[in-house]
Scaffold this active site. Structure first.
Site, short mmCIF file in Angstrom:
data_model
loop_
_atom_site.label_atom_id
_atom_site.label_comp_id
_atom_site.label_asym_id
_atom_site.label_seq_id
_atom_site.Cartn_x
_atom_site.Cartn_y
_atom_site.Cartn_z
CG ASN A 169 -1.66 -0.72 1.01
OD1 ASN A 169 -2.76 -0.30 -0.10
ND2 ASN A 169 -2.77 -1.00 1.86
CG ASP A 178 -8.69 -0.17 -2.05
OD1 ASP A 178 -8.38 -0.85 -0.93
OD2 ASP A 178 -9.41 0.79 -2.14
CD GLU A 204 -3.16 -7.47 5.98
OE1 GLU A 204 -2.38 -7.17 6.69
OE2 GLU A 204 -4.18 -6.26 5.93
#
Length: 283
Positions: A169, A178, A204
């Site tokens: 990320n 995403d 996750e």
């Protein structure tokens, strides 16, 4: 004949109604719950209200509110029954009106059931990945664990975690993160068997329940899932940076609850992470 201004509550639950109102001009709204909620039915010129409470001789079950200045013909209970007894045509028209009301009521019930079903489905679906969510997992997995305990059949759980997801990320941005979550979710979904259960556990992490599955086949399935993600063999991975997953596996024991089974799978997942990630470990 009367003139009724907008906003007048013509009929309401808890108050007896002794009249049939025929709309010559204007408009009324029928609210089945409360007046501050959207109307369920809107009636205009040539239609009538109040017939149900008159025929059933009971209190009204809905609010009827004048939503546009109206001109109405008002028939008392006695007058209405006299006309019905004297005129087959009027009686027939009243039956047609009642049939229409019943049909509208059935349509409203069907729509309500359909919407309730939609809301219930959405309550069990993760909005980002499209998989079932933790709430669904707690119910569906628990039923399978109880079934496995009752029947004495093997059952396995896999806990799956995307490796270094925070770093992913931070490096590629949350939109890419995403996309990665959705890609992993769909890749897992493509590579489990029809009877297996898959859900997003949170963040996750994903959980897979494998009914009637001993350790050896469970580890083979886990390895297939790991390869499908790390080798980017899934069409869902196209255009994404390299992603890998770690997997922990646990087998159902005689004294297990869903929580203890998930805890052991999570411990095995931690072992996979400490072993260097992108691997499968078992408890």
């Amino acid at each position: 004949m009367i003139e009724v201004p907008e906003g007048v509550v013509l009929i309401e639950p808890g108050k007896s109604n002794d009249n049939l109102y025929v709309l010559l001009e204007g408009q009324v709204d029928v609210h089945l719950t409360t007046p501050d909620q959207p109307y369920n039915l809107r009636l205009g010129q040539g239609e009538c209200v109040g017939e149900m409470s008159l025929i059933e001789a009971c209190e009204p079950s809905a609010y009827v509110i004048v939503s546009a200045a109206s001109r109405m013909l008002v028939l008392s209970r006695d007058t209405m029954w006299s006309l019905i007894n004297a005129s087959h045509a009027l009686a027939r028209n009243m039956l047609i009106t009642l049939s229409s009301r019943v049909r509208q009521g059935n349509d409203a019930v069907r729509y309500s059931i359909h919407r309730q079903s939609e809301f219930e489905s959405l309550a069990f679906v993760d909005g980002l990945t499209g998989l079932h969510n933790r709430r669904w997992l707690d119910q569906a997995f628990r039923r399978q664990v109880e079934r496995g305990q009752r029947d004495g059949k093997p059952l396995a759980v896999l806990m799956v975690d995307i490796d270094h997801f925070k770093r992913f990320n931070d490096t590629h941005g949350h939109l890419a993160g995403d996309r990665a979550l959705r890609a992993v979710a769909m890749t897992l979904n493509d590579n489990i068997r029809p009877g297996d259960l898959l859900a997003r556990f949170g963040g996750e992490e994903f959980a897979v329940l494998l009914p009637d599955t001993g350790q050896e086949p469970a580890l083979a399935i886990a390895e297939r899932l790991r390869r499908a993600v790390s080798n980017a063999v899934s069409r869902h991975m196209a255009g994404l940076p390299a992603i890998s997953i770690s997997i922990g596996e646990s087998q159902l024991r005689a004294d297990d609850t869903l929580e203890s089974l998930l805890d052991r799978a999570d411990d095995a997942l931690y072992s996979a992470k400490t072993a260097g990630r992108n691997c499968v470990r078992w408890a």
